[in-house]
Design a protein around this motif. Structure first.
Motif, short mmCIF file in Angstrom:
data_model
loop_
_atom_site.label_atom_id
_atom_site.label_comp_id
_atom_site.label_asym_id
_atom_site.label_seq_id
_atom_site.Cartn_x
_atom_site.Cartn_y
_atom_site.Cartn_z
N GLY A 9 0.82 -1.22 0.00
CA GLY A 9 0.00 0.00 0.00
C GLY A 9 0.85 1.27 0.00
N THR A 10 1.95 1.24 0.72
CA THR A 10 2.86 2.39 0.76
C THR A 10 3.50 2.59 -0.62
N ALA A 11 3.89 1.49 -1.26
CA ALA A 11 4.47 1.59 -2.60
C ALA A 11 3.47 2.21 -3.57
N LYS A 12 2.23 1.74 -3.54
CA LYS A 12 1.20 2.29 -4.44
C LYS A 12 0.97 3.77 -4.16
N SER A 13 0.95 4.12 -2.89
CA SER A 13 0.74 5.53 -2.52
C SER A 13 1.88 6.41 -3.00
N ARG A 14 3.11 5.95 -2.82
CA ARG A 14 4.28 6.73 -3.26
C ARG A 14 4.27 6.92 -4.78
#
Length: 186
Positions: A162-167
């Protein structure tokens, strides 16, 4: 850069200290590295410089390649970083020169193709993103330049999916805004 299994094997052997494998690896990857640099930089001479820098970086740092990811992924990152470094160096040199000292191989910016101009704008936007938010730039490079899927980006960066997608989403918004400003003359 879709590299074959032989290239991956050469990279593993070179990382283990095999100098013959390193020589064969560098010879094998050079055409792909040059093509990748040409996509990032608008002038062939600059792409050739970035290609040579990339090959030198691979030769110097192959021992750091641990094989946790594919060599092609590692090579994409090294290539993108070298191309951006070449671009920053050229940009800095150009800023230091007066208009009479401009190199002859540089065409008039008003006559540069739309594609080359777009690449320059994109490199400027990427440079700005990297300076302001390097964690976003790293995610964007892995997803949109190296073309890893989201799970692979998360794994490479050691962050949750989720953090990767957000970044990546935030980085794309930043780049989109920066490119919009460039074309609106802001």
């Amino acid at each position: 850069m879709a590299l074959d299994e032989t290239t991956e094997e050469l990279a593993t052997a070179a990382a283990g200290g095999d100098h013959r494998a390193l020589g064969a690896l560098l010879k094998r990857i050079e055409p792909d590295v040059l093509r990748h640099c040409e996509r990032l930089l608008p002038y062939r001479q600059d792409a050739e410089e970035a290609c040579q820098d990339t090959l030198l970086a691979v030769a110097r740092n192959i021992g750091r390649f641990e094989g946790r990811s594919r060599f092609s992924t590692w090579l994409h990152i090294v290539t993108a970083n070298c191309a951006r470094t070449t671009y920053r160096t050229l940009k800095r040199r150009a800023a230091e020169q007066t208009s009479e000292e401009l190199p002859e191989h540089r065409p008039d910016p008003r006559r540069v193709s739309v594609i080359a101009g777009s690449r320059l704008d994109l490199l400027d936007a990427m440079e700005s993103l990297e300076l302001e938010k390097p964690e976003l730039a790293a995610a964007l490079v892995l997803r949109d330049i190296v073309q890893l899927d989201y799970a692979e980006v998360a794994e490479q960066l050691g962050i949750p999916l989720g953090t990767a997608k957000s970044r990546i989403h935030q980085a794309r918004k930043y780049i989109q805004s920066a490119l919009g400003d460039a074309y609106l003359g802001k």
